[in-house]
Design a protein around this motif. Structure first.
Motif, mmCIF file in Angstrom:
data_model
loop_
_atom_site.group_PDB
_atom_site.id
_atom_site.type_symbol
_atom_site.label_atom_id
_atom_site.label_comp_id
_atom_site.label_asym_id
_atom_site.label_seq_id
_atom_site.Cartn_x
_atom_site.Cartn_y
_atom_site.Cartn_z
ATOM 1 N N GLY A 209 -0.340 8.295 -5.421
ATOM 2 C CA GLY A 209 -1.014 9.322 -4.626
ATOM 3 C C GLY A 209 -2.496 9.024 -4.496
ATOM 4 O O GLY A 209 -2.891 7.903 -4.154
ATOM 5 N N ALA A 210 -3.317 10.003 -4.857
ATOM 6 C CA ALA A 210 -4.770 9.854 -4.711
ATOM 7 C C ALA A 210 -5.368 8.888 -5.725
ATOM 8 O O ALA A 210 -6.551 8.559 -5.647
ATOM 9 C CB ALA A 210 -5.441 11.220 -4.849
ATOM 10 N N VAL B 10 -6.810 1.035 -8.037
ATOM 11 C CA VAL B 10 -5.801 1.975 -8.553
ATOM 12 C C VAL B 10 -6.209 2.425 -9.947
ATOM 13 O O VAL B 10 -6.843 1.683 -10.692
ATOM 14 C CB VAL B 10 -4.388 1.345 -8.603
ATOM 15 C CG1 VAL B 10 -3.866 1.087 -7.191
ATOM 16 C CG2 VAL B 10 -4.372 0.072 -9.427
ATOM 17 N N ARG C 188 1.010 3.937 -2.904
ATOM 18 C CA ARG C 188 0.662 5.322 -2.536
ATOM 19 C C ARG C 188 1.747 6.277 -3.037
ATOM 20 O O ARG C 188 1.452 7.338 -3.608
ATOM 21 C CB ARG C 188 0.511 5.427 -1.010
ATOM 22 C CG ARG C 188 0.170 6.813 -0.488
ATOM 23 C CD ARG C 188 -1.267 7.210 -0.773
ATOM 24 N NE ARG C 188 -2.203 6.351 -0.044
ATOM 25 C CZ ARG C 188 -3.493 6.230 -0.386
ATOM 26 N NH1 ARG C 188 -3.983 6.890 -1.412
ATOM 27 N NH2 ARG C 188 -4.289 5.423 0.303
ATOM 28 N N ASP C 189 3.009 5.867 -2.856
ATOM 29 C CA ASP C 189 4.126 6.705 -3.339
ATOM 30 C C ASP C 189 4.035 6.894 -4.857
ATOM 31 O O ASP C 189 4.323 7.967 -5.376
ATOM 32 C CB ASP C 189 5.483 6.054 -3.011
ATOM 33 C CG ASP C 189 5.803 6.165 -1.526
ATOM 34 O OD1 ASP C 189 5.106 6.945 -0.832
ATOM 35 O OD2 ASP C 189 6.721 5.461 -1.073
ATOM 36 N N LEU D 274 -4.750 5.896 -5.786
ATOM 37 C CA LEU D 274 -4.954 4.639 -5.047
ATOM 38 C C LEU D 274 -6.066 4.922 -4.043
ATOM 39 O O LEU D 274 -6.038 5.944 -3.359
ATOM 40 C CB LEU D 274 -3.680 4.260 -4.292
ATOM 41 C CG LEU D 274 -3.850 3.205 -3.162
ATOM 42 C CD1 LEU D 274 -4.142 1.826 -3.730
ATOM 43 C CD2 LEU D 274 -2.607 3.168 -2.284
ATOM 44 N N SER D 275 -7.060 4.045 -3.988
ATOM 45 C CA SER D 275 -8.124 4.237 -3.005
ATOM 46 C C SER D 275 -8.421 2.933 -2.276
ATOM 47 O O SER D 275 -8.445 1.856 -2.888
ATOM 48 C CB SER D 275 -9.398 4.749 -3.679
ATOM 49 O OG SER D 275 -10.463 4.763 -2.736
ATOM 50 N N GLU E 44 0.836 -1.205 0.000
ATOM 51 C CA GLU E 44 0.000 0.000 0.000
ATOM 52 C C GLU E 44 0.874 1.261 0.000
ATOM 53 O O GLU E 44 0.615 2.203 -0.764
ATOM 54 C CB GLU E 44 -0.955 0.002 1.201
ATOM 55 C CG GLU E 44 -1.909 1.195 1.167
ATOM 56 C CD GLU E 44 -3.041 1.080 2.189
ATOM 57 O OE1 GLU E 44 -3.344 -0.030 2.653
ATOM 58 O OE2 GLU E 44 -3.630 2.125 2.503
ATOM 59 N N ASN E 45 1.909 1.250 0.811
ATOM 60 C CA ASN E 45 2.812 2.412 0.828
ATOM 61 C C ASN E 45 3.483 2.625 -0.514
ATOM 62 O O ASN E 45 3.614 3.756 -0.995
ATOM 63 C CB ASN E 45 3.885 2.237 1.909
ATOM 64 C CG ASN E 45 3.286 2.417 3.300
ATOM 65 O OD1 ASN E 45 2.271 3.099 3.462
ATOM 66 N ND2 ASN E 45 3.902 1.780 4.293
#
Lengths: 459, 459
Positions: free
Chosen positions: A16-17, A45, A12-13, A19-20, A8-9
């Motif tokens: 950004g947004a 994603v 996310r990197d 990914l939900s 997830e990290n």
């Protein structure tokens, strides 16, 4: 389930947004147009480039996390549902028409372009993309399920109209398959392998498609027959006579009734054929006359010609709406849809046997079909609370598939396998199904790509 | 090399006199129509059933012995040569037409049936099998190389005309791929994978083919152009205009000269197009007139119409004989043949560049082509004793392939890869070539099936 925190990290990197993990976004990607259902994915994603898709897949491959490609969510066999959790890869932001090459009658698109968006863009070129499954599906999804529809009898399916692909493999490698030449004998047909693979071998991130010239003249008509046999036998005779039909669609009496109730049509409640001719003014007239004469031999009646563009659009909108319209016949019902395809000579017997079986079980199941290909659907309308009725409807569907296999046909003409028809794959393919599994294992050794669909579970 | 004695005994028990290790039989299976050469195989076998093929493969797989499928021996890229020894599997005794299903426009054949034998058999049915690579090749071999030829512009290649296969896998399992339905979305397209796999993934023991209606009317013509550019630009314009050509073939001035010297023709020594139209009397007349008008715009002249069946047969026999006829231009020479295929819009530049390169190197290399597909061949006539000339000819061929790749084309339109074009596969496919190797390893883990062809050597 929930997503591996390291993964997830990492996502996310990267995104950004885009990914939900919200319930709303996940729930939106658990939609299904059919009876199939599954819990939502752990995350959604929205990549915007092939390189992002590659990084997502590489990351998911390291953690063994399932990746489920998503287009418009209109598939009918549970293809895009996250049965074992994981990340849904929504490709609809990759919606760019990359290049129209009118001189070569080709276009290169990203997978999130829908067929209607493409044809709108092509309007001024004199060209069009003919494959038409009804739904305004994404072209990536259409390639993944080897979609076809009403015009395949003339222009072929996605198999025939995809020239080249960009594909991201499970480990994040990006490959290009096929070429922009009209033909090639340079190695295995990887394009053909990924078309119809339902996202289990790789993720399509770009497609080069064949285009066709917009026909100079188009004519369409609908006509009624007294019996289902006569209508279907007329189709077989038409195809065998070589009349180049652009469309030849069958709808049964129940569907005609649904059109009347739902779409404001005023058709006799009889079986109908809906046909279309493409060509020069001279050839369209000749073809229409030949078909008219043949239909007359089978008692075809009440020919209603749709000569204006608007009339034709209304006719085909009605035909494409058959799935939704049919629910008017039994409000509150859910549908179990079948999709067999048989050799032309076997079509009348196959449709007749299906209709008889549905009636014998006391079920309601309107029948429609792309009968010029030998492909027809029944929509078995079941009470979602009545387990016995659902079981009997599934048995009818299974018997239909078994009869198709027995006469050299297929359990799916165009909807694909997903989870819904997986139980019939061994019956159709025998040891060939194991070979599909061997190819899957070679290309996706950790089984992250749309797991649980099309091929057998691994031991 | 010689055959493993245990294997030889086992094959002898199975096949009796249909196993041979004589020098004559082995030498007969080391023939090649091109410059490629290899020592003879260690043995030749003539199976008569799929079950025998399965037993032969299972036995060879146990001993890791190469198996090289053999049809008519007319392939051009060394496909059927035994570079690493082993057993040549001569399939020409499996030559039965299993079933003609005229109503479905399909036929099922064994792999040793030749295309001419099939069409002779079909004559009374009103149907024909259109794929025509020139040589009277076996249908199994044509499927294995994804052959096409003069009529592909109208009827497609083997990819488009093979519906279903029976295939024996490396370990002796027998599978059936595809169906007799017009389309299918039931899993990976294994038929498409084996078509064009050149015997490296399995041995084809039965094929179901699409047939087409014999055209009501046929007309053919040859016409001359002042320059190569004008002839090729006429082709591009013809295809873009949508005139449904049944054949549209280019021959250059050198080939016209070869026809005059070798085949008794009396053509002007200029570039020519040879065309054919199929359809109803009305449509053939319209199409021929449209083409005539277009050809006129590019200076096409001296139209010679072949209206009788005999005249047409003579015309296409001459065209198909171009390969052999060209050697009259340089007696004693051997030929290096090229096979690029490019997008239509790139065709004029590709042919012009090839001709210029041949001339710049001082080589003799007549050019012919199935130009309606963007596919053309040069036959580089080299002195087999002149190593420098051979090296320069190979460089010309490589540059032609590299230019084709650069414009989105392919190194092989129809001849396949074999050993001859393997060195160009990485350039065309990049990482996709590794994927082909992964599939090969999954289906043939001991690498017994036609080793050394198409895919990379294993590490």
């Amino acid at each position: 389930m929930s997503l591996n925190p390291d993964l997830e990290n990492r996502l996310r990197d990267l995104l950004g947004a885009r990914l939900s993990v919200t319930a709303a976004d996940r729930g939106e990607h658990a939609r299904s147009e059919s009876l199939h259902s599954a819990p939502p994915p752990d995350a959604v994603v929205w990549p915007e480039t092939a390189d992002e898709v590659a990084q997502i897949l590489a990351a998911c491959n390291e953690t063994g996390t399932p990746v489920i490609p998503w287009g418009t969510g209109t598939s009918l066999e549970g293809h895009a549902l996250a049965y074992t959790g994981g990340v849904t890869l929504d490709l609809m932001r990759m919606d760019r028409i990359v290049e129209v090459r009118a001189g070569d009658m080709q276009v290169t698109v990203q997978p999130g372009v829908t067929r209607e968006a493409l044809n709108t863009e092509l309007r001024a070129t004199g060209l069009f993309f003919p494959v038409d499954p009804g739904a305004n599906a994404s072209l990536g999804g259409m390639a993944a399920t080897r979609a076809s529809g009403t015009t395949a009898v003339r222009y072929g399916t996605m198999r025939d109209n995809v020239l080249a692909l960009e594909v991201v493999l499970a480990d994040g490698r990006i490959i290009r398959t096929g070429t922009r030449a009209a033909k090639s004998s340079a190695g295995y047909d990887l394009t053909g392998l990924f078309v119809g693979a339902e996202g289990t071998l790789g993720v399509i991130t770009e497609l080069t498609l064949r285009l066709h010239g917009q026909p100079e003249e188009v004519a369409a008509a609908v006509c009624a027959f007294d019996t289902l046999d006569h209508a279907v036998e007329c189709v077989t005779a038409t195809i065998q006579s070589g009349i180049p039909m652009a469309r030849i669609e069958f709808v049964d009496a129940a569907t005609a009734r649904a059109f009347n109730l739902h779409s404001g049509a005023s058709l006799p409640e009889k079986p109908h054929l809906m046909v279309e001719f493409h060509g020069s003014p001279v050839s369209v007239r000749e073809d229409a006359e030949s078909f008219g004469a043949l239909a007359g031999e089978f008692g075809g009646q009440g020919f209603d010609w749709a000569s204006s563009t608007e009339d034709r659009a209304r006719l085909w909108r009605m035909r494409h709406g058959a799935y939704h319209a049919s629910f008017v016949l039994r409000p509150g019902a859910r549908g179990i849809i079948t999709d067999v395809c048989v050799p032309m000579s076997e079509l009348p017997a196959a449709v007749t046997a299906a209709a008889a079986d549905i009636e014998a079980e006391g079920l309601l199941g309107p029948i429609v079909g792309h009968v010029g290909d030998g492909n027809f659907h029944t929509l078995l309308l079941v009470d979602p609370e009545n387990a016995d009725e659902i079981a009997r409807a599934k048995q009818v569907a299974t018997r239909m598939a078994e009869r198709a296999i027995a006469v050299g046909g297929t359990i799916s003409g165009e909807h694909g396998i997903g989870v819904g028809k997986r139980g019939l794959m061994a019956a159709q393919h025998g040891a060939g199904w194991q070979v599909m599994g061997d190819i899957k294992a070679a290309l996706d050794p950790r089984n992250i790509l749309n797991p649980g669909k099309l091929v057998a579970d691994r031991n």
